[in-house]
Enzyme design. Structure first.
Site, PDB file in Angstrom:
ATOM      1  N   GLY A  55      40.974  35.445  40.778  1.00 23.19           N
ATOM      2  CA  GLY A  55      42.087  35.018  39.339  1.00 23.19           C
ATOM      3  C   GLY A  55      42.289  35.939  38.422  1.00 23.19           C
ATOM      4  O   GLY A  55      43.116  36.920  39.433  1.00 23.19           O
ATOM      5  N   GLY A  56      42.237  36.309  37.298  1.00 26.18           N
ATOM      6  CA  GLY A  56      43.328  37.018  36.656  1.00 26.18           C
ATOM      7  C   GLY A  56      42.518  38.521  36.973  1.00 26.18           C
ATOM      8  O   GLY A  56      43.194  39.470  36.618  1.00 26.18           O
ATOM      9  N   GLY A  67      74.836  54.022  50.953  1.00 22.99           N
ATOM     10  CA  GLY A  67      74.256  53.751  49.181  1.00 22.99           C
ATOM     11  C   GLY A  67      73.176  54.263  49.727  1.00 22.99           C
ATOM     12  O   GLY A  67      72.373  55.134  48.998  1.00 22.99           O
ATOM     13  N   ALA A  68      71.844  54.828  51.567  1.00 22.25           N
ATOM     14  CA  ALA A  68      70.854  54.638  51.543  1.00 22.25           C
ATOM     15  C   ALA A  68      70.991  56.078  51.587  1.00 22.25           C
ATOM     16  O   ALA A  68      70.444  57.442  51.131  1.00 22.25           O
ATOM     17  CB  ALA A  68      70.334  54.294  52.326  1.00 22.25           C
TER      18      ALA A  68
HETATM   19  C1  HXC Z   1      28.565  33.688  36.319  1.00 26.65           C
HETATM   20  C2  HXC Z   1      28.622  33.465  38.513  1.00 26.65           C
HETATM   21  C3  HXC Z   1      30.285  33.866  38.396  1.00 26.65           C
HETATM   22  C4  HXC Z   1      30.483  33.766  37.279  1.00 26.65           C
HETATM   23  C5  HXC Z   1      28.859  33.392  40.785  1.00 26.65           C
HETATM   24  N1  HXC Z   1      28.289  34.271  39.581  1.00 26.65           N
HETATM   25  N2  HXC Z   1      30.009  33.535  39.936  1.00 26.65           N
HETATM   26  N3  HXC Z   1      28.569  33.169  37.337  1.00 26.65           N
HETATM   27  N4  HXC Z   1      30.173  33.628  36.115  1.00 26.65           N
HETATM   28  N5  HXC Z   1      32.346  33.975  37.132  1.00 26.65           N
HETATM   29  C6  HXC Z   1      26.696  33.677  39.993  1.00 26.65           C
HETATM   30  C7  HXC Z   1      26.446  32.720  40.725  1.00 26.65           C
HETATM   31  O1  HXC Z   1      26.452  31.710  40.096  1.00 26.65           O
HETATM   32  C8  HXC Z   1      25.029  32.500  41.750  1.00 26.65           C
HETATM   33  O2  HXC Z   1      24.429  33.096  40.860  1.00 26.65           O
HETATM   34  C9  HXC Z   1      25.176  34.186  41.813  1.00 26.65           C
HETATM   35  O3  HXC Z   1      27.034  34.745  41.370  1.00 26.65           O
HETATM   36  C10 HXC Z   1      26.293  34.977  43.518  1.00 26.65           C
HETATM   37  O4  HXC Z   1      27.080  33.639  43.174  1.00 26.65           O
HETATM   38  P1  HXC Z   1      26.598  32.530  44.474  1.00 26.65           P
HETATM   39  O5  HXC Z   1      27.965  31.596  44.365  1.00 26.65           O
HETATM   40  O6  HXC Z   1      25.630  32.270  45.368  1.00 26.65           O
HETATM   41  O7  HXC Z   1      27.539  33.801  45.655  1.00 26.65           O
HETATM   42  P2  HXC Z   1      28.464  33.802  47.466  1.00 26.65           P
HETATM   43  O8  HXC Z   1      28.085  32.216  47.687  1.00 26.65           O
HETATM   44  O9  HXC Z   1      28.709  34.595  47.613  1.00 26.65           O
HETATM   45  O10 HXC Z   1      30.054  33.406  46.235  1.00 26.65           O
HETATM   46  C11 HXC Z   1      30.569  34.240  46.048  1.00 26.65           C
HETATM   47  C12 HXC Z   1      32.337  33.040  44.922  1.00 26.65           C
HETATM   48  C13 HXC Z   1      31.715  32.111  43.915  1.00 26.65           C
HETATM   49  C14 HXC Z   1      32.825  33.196  46.456  1.00 26.65           C
HETATM   50  C15 HXC Z   1      32.642  34.660  44.611  1.00 26.65           C
HETATM   51  O11 HXC Z   1      30.164  32.533  43.725  1.00 26.65           O
HETATM   52  C16 HXC Z   1      32.401  31.988  43.203  1.00 26.65           C
HETATM   53  O12 HXC Z   1      32.948  30.911  43.304  1.00 26.65           O
HETATM   54  N6  HXC Z   1      32.153  32.559  42.154  1.00 26.65           N
HETATM   55  C17 HXC Z   1      32.900  31.482  40.975  1.00 26.65           C
HETATM   56  C18 HXC Z   1      34.223  32.444  41.164  1.00 26.65           C
HETATM   57  C19 HXC Z   1      35.494  32.345  39.420  1.00 26.65           C
HETATM   58  O13 HXC Z   1      35.627  31.034  39.787  1.00 26.65           O
HETATM   59  N7  HXC Z   1      35.288  32.694  39.114  1.00 26.65           N
HETATM   60  C20 HXC Z   1      36.466  32.694  38.023  1.00 26.65           C
HETATM   61  C21 HXC Z   1      37.426  33.367  37.833  1.00 26.65           C
HETATM   62  S1  HXC Z   1      38.753  33.089  37.080  1.00 26.65           S
HETATM   63  P3  HXC Z   1      22.830  32.155  41.154  1.00 26.65           P
HETATM   64  O14 HXC Z   1      21.914  32.723  39.735  1.00 26.65           O
HETATM   65  O15 HXC Z   1      22.930  30.762  41.297  1.00 26.65           O
HETATM   66  O16 HXC Z   1      22.015  32.908  42.214  1.00 26.65           O
HETATM   67  C22 HXC Z   1      38.646  34.356  36.294  1.00 26.65           C
HETATM   68  C23 HXC Z   1      39.909  34.843  35.139  1.00 26.65           C
HETATM   69  C24 HXC Z   1      39.783  36.087  34.505  1.00 26.65           C
HETATM   70  O17 HXC Z   1      38.286  35.753  36.788  1.00 26.65           O
HETATM   71  C25 HXC Z   1      40.982  35.842  33.858  1.00 26.65           C
HETATM   72  C26 HXC Z   1      41.341  37.339  33.657  1.00 26.65           C
HETATM   73  C27 HXC Z   1      42.369  37.259  32.084  1.00 26.65           C
END
Ligand code: HXC
Length: 542
Positions: free
Chosen positions: A195-196, A430-431
């Site tokens: 993401g961001g 030019g290069a």
């Molecule tokens: C809160 C999160 C989290 C998140 C993971 N966890 N991502 N908790 N917010 N963004 C937590 C899970 O719930 C889990 O908790 C633990 O971390 C481990 O994650 P798993 O999913 O079990 O691990 P894994 O299978 O290795 O997968 C990793 C992952 C997946 C691919 C990163 O967790 C995932 O897709 N997470 C969401 C990613 C996402 O969409 N993030 C937002 C992106 S947008 P528990 O307690 O259940 O074990 C963004 C915007 C930024 O970031 C903008 C900036 C300007």
């Protein structure tokens, strides 16, 4: 108070003494509590979560710091910080440190600020407290004038904290930009970065990734599938290979995490701590006057023969040591760090082994960004020229070679650090101008006797200048006429002497003496002072 108590008899006195001694031996409750809390904060996640981290082939956040920092030098700050969010049941998951370890340390004996996201704690996700710890560390690094190194392993914005976590990213991005060009910023991606969140590393100077465990993408495989129907896995979409060789986001690829931290330490050995300092020099036993017989071979070989520019860089450099940056991306230009006579120099070189060394969109971007880094951090620039021109074609024209190529011109011309060029072979059109030519602001320009400096290559020039004469000749004679005319053109233009006679080249040099010539030139220019361009807020063609 005890000193005021008068002993009434010996027995009572003994009792009081032993009570006093016991009191001294017992650890005060406040200290007990502090030590318990510190241990809790340092312990990290449960063994199961740590095992899950290891099963993915990843180190823990603290192990990572121990590989990066000099032994025993890491001083943590912010270990007790916790999230204040209570929504979506997250209150029960509050952890000390909020999923990121921050602190300062020594690397190669020099100070550095480090943060390391802990995937075992809430997936290393970024909430407001987590973000503020990183932002505070960046502020400290700016004040202390030292590099900031981020180790990223995170699920991104903490979903439970809503817009607070997005704003947290905003605070970090803002500081990335504020620190840009003032302190070196390095990002090490050792897990997901999606993401961001990817834009913080993208704003830093150098990005490191490790094969098999690092991922970066704005939209992950699931979103890609939903939006476009394309099936692609995370590694192919945003792994180390994709970003080092295709997108150019990643500058260094490592086979393992340990290898990655070794590379980071090596890179830092070439960099100053901040933009007010010079890069660290090291005395070398490699003689300044060491001869380079390899360069004489350029005068013998067919000018069209490709060769890897790395061989020449290795021969020029102190102790043959060259740290290549962006080695897998846009290989037609090679950039990186060497030392010459002990001083750090940044090299920008055409590489005839790839696309004949022609400039294109990606190589212009790569070189321009590197030159701007060197200029920000007082590192002189050595340009090695062997360039037949710009890569032709619709893809390049429609892709914006005009816009991207202009960045290279801009970066060279705005750079005020010492700039020295050595033309090895071709420098066409030019290069030629773009590759730090004299009237683009270069300080000293050398050429080997093998140099060919002209508006274009001999065959191309002849076909334009004598097209009618060639067309009118008998078909069986055309090739011979072309070759003769090309030779005449070559004798006049495709050599360094016409250019040297106009002053566009300062000196044609003995090839084997190139190392000494370059070292002496950089020594002469060491304390170069120029007034920056009056228009300080120029508008680079992005
Ligand atoms: C809160 C999160 C989290 C998140 C993971 N966890 N991502 N908790 N917010 N963004 C937590 C899970 O719930 C889990 O908790 C633990 O971390 C481990 O994650 P798993 O999913 O079990 O691990 P894994 O299978 O290795 O997968 C990793 C992952 C997946 C691919 C990163 O967790 C995932 O897709 N997470 C969401 C990613 C996402 O969409 N993030 C937002 C992106 S947008 P528990 O307690 O259940 O074990 C963004 C915007 C930024 O970031 C903008 C900036 C300007």
């Amino acid at each position: 108070m005890s000193e005021l108590i008068e002993p009434q008899n010996n027995e009572k006195k003994d009792k009081i003494e032993s009570k006093k001694a016991k009191k001294h031996r017992e650890t005060p409750q406040k200290l007990v509590k502090f030590r318990e809390m510190s241990a809790q904060a340092a312990a990290g996640a449960s063994p199961e979560r740590i095992k899950a981290q290891k099963d993915k082939g990843k180190l823990t956040a603290r192990e990572r710091i121990s590989y990066l920092a000099d032994e025993g030098s890491f001083q943590e700050i912010g270990a007790f910080i916790e999230s204040r969010c209570t929504d979506f049941g997250i209150k029960d998951k509050h952890i000390k440190g909020d999923g990121v370890i921050t602190g300062f340390a020594r690397i190669n004996g020099r100070k550095a600020a480090i943060f390391s996201q802990d995937f075992t704690q809430l997936g290393g996700s970024l909430g407001l407290a987590h973000a503020r710890k990183i932002a505070n560390l960046m502020d400290l690094a700016l004040k202390a004038g030292c590099p900031v190194i981020g180790i990223l392993d995170s699920g991104g914005a903490r979903i439970q904290e809503g817009v607070d976590s997005l704003d947290g990213y905003g605070e970090i991005f803002y500081r990335n930009i504020k620190a840009s060009g003032v302190i070196p910023q390095l990002s090490i991606i050792v897990g997901p970065c999606a993401g961001g969140a990817v834009y913080s590393p993208a704003l830093t100077d150098f990005v490191f990734m490790v094969k098999g465990i690092s991922n970066m993408f704005v939209t992950g495989p699931a979103v890609v599938k939903a939006a476009t129907g394309e099936n692609i896995d995370a590694e192919t979409l945003g792994g180390a290979k994709a970003h080092s060789s295709k997108s150019g986001v990643c500058h260094f690829v490592a086979n393992s995490e340990q290898d990655c931290y070794r590379q980071v330490r090596e890179l830092l050995s070439f960099l100053p701590s901040n933009s007010a300092e010079k890069a660290p020099a090291f005395a070398s036993s490699d003689p300044v006057e060491r001869k380079i017989p390899l360069l004489e071979r350029l005068c013998e070989i067919d000018p069209k023969k490709p060769y890897r520019i790395h061989h020449i860089i290795w021969w020029l450099a102190d102790d043959h040591r060259f740290l290549e940056v962006h080695g897998e991306f846009a290989k037609n230009v090679v950039v990186g760090f060497i030392r010459l006579g002990g001083e750090v120099v940044g090299v920008v070189a055409n590489n005839p082994a790839h696309m004949a060394g022609a400039l294109d969109i990606d190589s212009s971007d790569k070189a321009a960004r590197f030159i701007r880094f060197l200029n920000n951090f007082n590192i002189p620039i050595l340009t090695l020229v062997d360039v037949p021109g710009y890569w032709p074609g619709t893809a390049q024209e429609h892709g914006g070679i005009i816009r991207h190529g202009a960045k290279l011109l801009y970066a060279y011309a705005e750079a005020t650090v010492p700039k020295v060029s050595l033309i090895l072979r071709k420098a066409y059109g030019g290069a030629y101008i773009a590759m730090n030519s004299k009237y683009m602001g270069s300080d000293m320009n050398f050429a080997l006797p093998s140099a060919e400096i002209a508006v274009m290559g001999p065959m191309g020039a002849v076909e334009i200048l004598y097209s009618k004469q060639i067309k009118d000749a008998k078909p069986e004679e055309q090739a011979q006429i072309k070759a003769k005319l090309a030779q005449e053109y070559s004798d006049k233009f495709a050599s360094p002497y016409q250019t040297a006679s106009t002053g566009s080249i300062d000196e044609v040099i003995e090839p084997s003496e190139a190392r000494q010539k370059l070292i002496e030139a950089f020594r002469f220019l060491k304390d170069k002072k120029v007034q920056p361009h009056s228009n300080k807020k120029g508008n680079i063609p992005l």
